[in-house]
Design a protein around this motif. Structure first.
Motif, mmCIF file in Angstrom:
data_model
loop_
_atom_site.group_PDB
_atom_site.id
_atom_site.type_symbol
_atom_site.label_atom_id
_atom_site.label_comp_id
_atom_site.label_asym_id
_atom_site.label_seq_id
_atom_site.Cartn_x
_atom_site.Cartn_y
_atom_site.Cartn_z
ATOM 1 N N TYR A 1 0.828 -1.196 0.000
ATOM 2 C CA TYR A 1 0.000 0.000 0.000
ATOM 3 C C TYR A 1 0.864 1.248 0.000
ATOM 4 N N SER A 2 0.251 2.369 -0.376
ATOM 5 C CA SER A 2 0.946 3.654 -0.405
ATOM 6 C C SER A 2 0.228 4.617 0.535
ATOM 7 N N ALA A 3 0.982 5.610 1.002
ATOM 8 C CA ALA A 3 0.433 6.603 1.925
ATOM 9 C C ALA A 3 1.155 7.923 1.709
ATOM 10 N N ASN A 4 0.614 8.969 2.289
ATOM 11 C CA ASN A 4 1.281 10.276 2.314
ATOM 12 C C ASN A 4 1.840 10.483 3.711
ATOM 13 N N GLU A 5 3.142 10.687 3.800
ATOM 14 C CA GLU A 5 3.766 10.998 5.077
ATOM 15 C C GLU A 5 4.551 12.286 4.926
ATOM 16 N N ASP A 6 4.292 13.232 5.791
ATOM 17 C CA ASP A 6 4.950 14.546 5.739
ATOM 18 C C ASP A 6 4.782 15.199 4.372
ATOM 19 N N GLY A 7 3.609 15.015 3.755
ATOM 20 C CA GLY A 7 3.317 15.630 2.467
ATOM 21 C C GLY A 7 3.933 14.934 1.272
ATOM 22 N N LYS A 8 4.624 13.824 1.490
ATOM 23 C CA LYS A 8 5.252 13.086 0.389
ATOM 24 C C LYS A 8 4.586 11.719 0.232
ATOM 25 N N GLN A 9 4.410 11.315 -1.023
ATOM 26 C CA GLN A 9 3.837 10.008 -1.323
ATOM 27 C C GLN A 9 4.847 8.917 -0.980
ATOM 28 N N ASP B 1 5.400 4.886 -1.132
ATOM 29 C CA ASP B 1 4.897 3.669 -1.760
ATOM 30 C C ASP B 1 5.697 2.490 -1.228
ATOM 31 N N GLU B 2 5.237 1.317 -1.533
ATOM 32 C CA GLU B 2 5.934 0.090 -1.181
ATOM 33 C C GLU B 2 5.933 -0.214 0.308
ATOM 34 N N LEU B 3 4.929 0.250 1.036
ATOM 35 C CA LEU B 3 4.723 -0.205 2.396
ATOM 36 C C LEU B 3 4.058 -1.570 2.299
ATOM 37 N N THR B 4 4.473 -2.514 3.113
ATOM 38 C CA THR B 4 3.882 -3.850 3.052
ATOM 39 C C THR B 4 3.608 -4.381 4.452
ATOM 40 N N ASP B 5 2.558 -5.163 4.548
ATOM 41 C CA ASP B 5 2.198 -5.892 5.761
ATOM 42 C C ASP B 5 1.602 -7.220 5.331
ATOM 43 N N THR B 6 1.563 -8.169 6.252
ATOM 44 C CA THR B 6 0.748 -9.344 5.982
ATOM 45 C C THR B 6 -0.705 -8.885 6.036
ATOM 46 N N LEU B 7 -1.588 -9.653 5.463
ATOM 47 C CA LEU B 7 -3.004 -9.289 5.474
ATOM 48 C C LEU B 7 -3.498 -9.124 6.909
ATOM 49 N N ASP B 8 -3.116 -10.036 7.797
ATOM 50 C CA ASP B 8 -3.558 -9.946 9.191
ATOM 51 C C ASP B 8 -3.074 -8.662 9.851
#
Length: 81
Positions: free
Chosen positions: A57-65, A67-74
């Motif tokens: 998944y991707s997110a905005n942190e400190d105003g910057k995009q 990407d490539e954050l990953t977690d197991t589904l759980d």
């Protein structure tokens, strides 16, 4: 994938690629990929394959995009508000 094999189809929550979710640590995130992975790899010949679903998944942190954050589904489901 058949209906019973879909990630998150345990009757509680379904996670879909392209959808946004409210993540408790990263705020609003967009799922960019879901795939079956392996739980861990200790070496090239020692992989523990357990039908673990991985959510990218991707997110905005400190105003910057970001990407490539990953977690197991759980882990991902536990982090949703």
């Amino acid at each position: 994938m058949g209906e019973s094999d879909e990630p998150g189809s345990n009757g509680e929550q379904v996670v879909e690629r392209g959808e946004t979710y409210n993540h408790e640590r990263h705020g609003e995130v967009e799922v960019t990929g879901i795939w079956k992975g392996i739980e861990e790899v200790d070496g090239t010949h020692d992989a523990n394959e357990n039908d673990v679903y991985i959510v990218r998944y991707s997110a905005n942190e400190d105003g910057k995009q970001v990407d490539e954050l990953t977690d197991t589904l759980d882990e991902f489901l536990e982090a949703l508000d």
